[in-house]
Design a protein around this motif. Sequence first.
Motif, mmCIF file in Angstrom:
data_model
loop_
_atom_site.group_PDB
_atom_site.id
_atom_site.type_symbol
_atom_site.label_atom_id
_atom_site.label_comp_id
_atom_site.label_asym_id
_atom_site.label_seq_id
_atom_site.Cartn_x
_atom_site.Cartn_y
_atom_site.Cartn_z
ATOM 1 N N THR A 61 0.833 -1.206 0.000
ATOM 2 C CA THR A 61 0.000 0.000 0.000
ATOM 3 C C THR A 61 0.870 1.259 0.000
ATOM 4 O OG1 THR A 61 -0.154 -0.083 2.409
ATOM 5 C CG2 THR A 61 -1.959 -1.083 1.163
ATOM 6 N N ARG A 62 2.088 1.174 0.543
ATOM 7 C CA ARG A 62 2.987 2.334 0.569
ATOM 8 C C ARG A 62 3.895 2.385 -0.657
ATOM 9 N NH1 ARG A 62 6.271 3.306 5.626
ATOM 10 N NH2 ARG A 62 6.450 5.307 4.601
ATOM 11 N N LEU A 63 3.758 1.452 -1.579
ATOM 12 C CA LEU A 63 4.625 1.386 -2.755
ATOM 13 C C LEU A 63 4.595 2.671 -3.577
ATOM 14 C CD1 LEU A 63 6.604 -0.572 -3.948
ATOM 15 C CD2 LEU A 63 4.793 -1.496 -5.371
ATOM 16 N N PRO A 64 3.434 3.277 -3.828
ATOM 17 C CA PRO A 64 3.467 4.553 -4.571
ATOM 18 C C PRO A 64 4.265 5.632 -3.844
ATOM 19 C CG PRO A 64 1.228 3.666 -4.517
ATOM 20 C CD PRO A 64 2.058 2.806 -3.627
ATOM 21 N N GLU A 65 4.139 5.683 -2.516
ATOM 22 C CA GLU A 65 4.897 6.667 -1.742
ATOM 23 C C GLU A 65 6.398 6.380 -1.827
ATOM 24 O OE1 GLU A 65 5.390 8.048 2.908
ATOM 25 O OE2 GLU A 65 3.627 6.889 2.325
ATOM 26 N N LEU A 66 6.763 5.098 -1.763
ATOM 27 C CA LEU A 66 8.168 4.718 -1.874
ATOM 28 C C LEU A 66 8.718 5.066 -3.261
ATOM 29 C CD1 LEU A 66 8.150 1.267 -0.045
ATOM 30 C CD2 LEU A 66 9.142 3.397 0.770
ATOM 31 N N ASN A 67 7.911 4.806 -4.292
ATOM 32 C CA ASN A 67 8.351 5.151 -5.651
ATOM 33 C C ASN A 67 8.550 6.648 -5.786
ATOM 34 O OD1 ASN A 67 8.557 2.608 -6.759
ATOM 35 N ND2 ASN A 67 6.398 2.541 -7.338
ATOM 36 N N GLU A 68 7.683 7.428 -5.149
ATOM 37 C CA GLU A 68 7.815 8.879 -5.185
ATOM 38 C C GLU A 68 9.101 9.327 -4.496
ATOM 39 O OE1 GLU A 68 5.537 12.579 -3.141
ATOM 40 O OE2 GLU A 68 4.273 11.040 -4.044
ATOM 41 N N CYS A 69 9.441 8.688 -3.358
ATOM 42 C CA CYS A 69 10.667 9.041 -2.639
ATOM 43 C C CYS A 69 11.916 8.633 -3.413
ATOM 44 C CB CYS A 69 10.688 8.380 -1.263
ATOM 45 S SG CYS A 69 9.483 9.079 -0.127
ATOM 46 N N LEU A 70 11.820 7.578 -4.192
ATOM 47 C CA LEU A 70 12.970 7.124 -4.968
ATOM 48 C C LEU A 70 13.162 7.917 -6.249
ATOM 49 C CD1 LEU A 70 12.612 3.271 -4.517
ATOM 50 C CD2 LEU A 70 14.297 4.755 -3.473
ATOM 51 N N ASP A 71 12.215 8.755 -6.585
ATOM 52 C CA ASP A 71 12.310 9.580 -7.778
ATOM 53 C C ASP A 71 13.451 10.579 -7.601
ATOM 54 O OD1 ASP A 71 11.844 10.917 -10.110
ATOM 55 O OD2 ASP A 71 10.108 12.032 -9.372
ATOM 56 N N PRO A 72 14.384 10.691 -8.579
ATOM 57 C CA PRO A 72 15.513 11.624 -8.446
ATOM 58 C C PRO A 72 15.067 13.084 -8.286
ATOM 59 C CG PRO A 72 15.817 10.189 -10.344
ATOM 60 C CD PRO A 72 14.451 9.915 -9.803
ATOM 61 N N ASN A 73 13.902 13.417 -8.762
ATOM 62 C CA ASN A 73 13.418 14.795 -8.675
ATOM 63 C C ASN A 73 12.570 15.029 -7.432
ATOM 64 O OD1 ASN A 73 14.598 15.394 -11.142
ATOM 65 N ND2 ASN A 73 12.839 14.608 -12.257
ATOM 66 N N TYR A 74 12.583 14.114 -6.498
ATOM 67 C CA TYR A 74 11.736 14.199 -5.308
ATOM 68 C C TYR A 74 12.030 15.456 -4.499
ATOM 69 C CZ TYR A 74 9.603 12.968 -0.837
ATOM 70 O OH TYR A 74 8.868 12.979 0.312
ATOM 71 N N GLU A 75 13.330 15.729 -4.272
ATOM 72 C CA GLU A 75 13.694 16.922 -3.489
ATOM 73 C C GLU A 75 13.262 18.194 -4.196
ATOM 74 O OE1 GLU A 75 17.612 17.573 -2.013
ATOM 75 O OE2 GLU A 75 17.735 15.558 -1.208
ATOM 76 N N GLU A 76 13.404 18.191 -5.517
ATOM 77 C CA GLU A 76 13.020 19.389 -6.262
ATOM 78 C C GLU A 76 11.526 19.619 -6.162
ATOM 79 O OE1 GLU A 76 14.479 19.132 -10.235
ATOM 80 O OE2 GLU A 76 16.543 18.832 -9.575
ATOM 81 N N ASN A 77 10.758 18.547 -6.111
ATOM 82 C CA ASN A 77 9.309 18.700 -5.999
ATOM 83 C C ASN A 77 8.914 19.229 -4.627
ATOM 84 O OD1 ASN A 77 9.116 17.657 -8.564
ATOM 85 N ND2 ASN A 77 8.639 15.594 -7.893
ATOM 86 N N LEU A 78 9.698 18.923 -3.600
ATOM 87 C CA LEU A 78 9.376 19.377 -2.246
ATOM 88 C C LEU A 78 9.705 20.851 -2.046
ATOM 89 C CD1 LEU A 78 10.612 16.428 -0.013
ATOM 90 C CD2 LEU A 78 8.267 17.018 -0.604
ATOM 91 N N MET A 79 10.738 21.337 -2.743
ATOM 92 C CA MET A 79 11.203 22.698 -2.528
ATOM 93 C C MET A 79 10.337 23.695 -3.302
ATOM 94 S SD MET A 79 15.313 22.117 -2.746
ATOM 95 C CE MET A 79 15.716 23.821 -2.554
ATOM 96 N N SER A 80 10.095 24.819 -2.692
ATOM 97 C CA SER A 80 9.353 25.875 -3.377
ATOM 98 C C SER A 80 10.312 26.637 -4.288
ATOM 99 C CB SER A 80 8.730 26.815 -2.353
ATOM 100 O OG SER A 80 9.756 27.515 -1.671
ATOM 101 N N SER A 81 9.752 27.485 -5.116
ATOM 102 C CA SER A 81 10.572 28.264 -6.052
ATOM 103 C C SER A 81 11.536 29.172 -5.299
ATOM 104 C CB SER A 81 9.689 29.110 -6.964
ATOM 105 O OG SER A 81 8.778 28.302 -7.643
ATOM 106 N N ASP A 82 11.046 29.773 -4.225
ATOM 107 C CA ASP A 82 11.894 30.668 -3.436
ATOM 108 C C ASP A 82 13.057 29.900 -2.810
ATOM 109 O OD1 ASP A 82 10.261 32.805 -4.036
ATOM 110 O OD2 ASP A 82 9.044 32.568 -2.212
ATOM 111 N N SER A 83 12.780 28.711 -2.308
ATOM 112 C CA SER A 83 13.834 27.894 -1.701
ATOM 113 C C SER A 83 14.862 27.502 -2.739
ATOM 114 C CB SER A 83 13.236 26.636 -1.069
ATOM 115 O OG SER A 83 12.314 26.965 -0.076
ATOM 116 N N LYS A 84 14.378 27.155 -3.930
ATOM 117 C CA LYS A 84 15.309 26.790 -5.005
ATOM 118 C C LYS A 84 16.187 27.977 -5.375
ATOM 119 C CE LYS A 84 12.300 23.306 -7.064
ATOM 120 N NZ LYS A 84 11.480 22.946 -8.226
#
Length: 187
Positions: A61-84
């Motif tokens: 059931t957590r597999l989609p969440e795990l796949n999202e965390c393993l995505d190389p762009n995961y950190e970029e998706n978490l950060m806002s434009s200002d943070s970037k």
Amino acid sequence: MEGFEALEDRITSMELKVFGKRNPHNFDFNTSIPVTLGLVDVNVLISSALSGRETIISTLTRLPELNECLDPNYEENLMSSDSKMEYVLAMEPEIKSIAEQLKNISNSLPVLDSEPIKNVPNNCDKLNKVAYSYLEIKQEHDSVSNNIIEAIQKYNDIMHSITKNLSQLESTITELEIAKQPKVVIE
């Protein structure tokens, strides 16, 4: 009677599947495992097999969440434009330094691709011989330098001793000259 015969045939075929080729009618119930113990063992095996199922289901059931965390762009998706933007501005000096280094490397690429640089592996033996002879010359130089330093120290000691002796000799001569002068008698 046909129903009983069919039922008996089914029981016989089941006994053959359960007991194998041995004769089920000659089965010794004294040496066999009681049915209740067998059922308990089967129940334990089934429950242990099913107990791991819950962890597998929770993982699935957590597999989609795990796949999202393993995505190389995961950190970029978490950060806002200002943070970037702040991150890029904080890294600006380092990025400029790396860009400058890359520029220097690309400018020196013709030199790095030159024939003498390509022959470096072939010239390693010569380089090792030159380095070895340099080390020998350096050791000789250090030895000669140490000898010169010792000689200069001895020279300084001798000069100091001579200066001291000459100074004492001069003071002694001066005392003797003063003592030899005629004394003037005042009347």
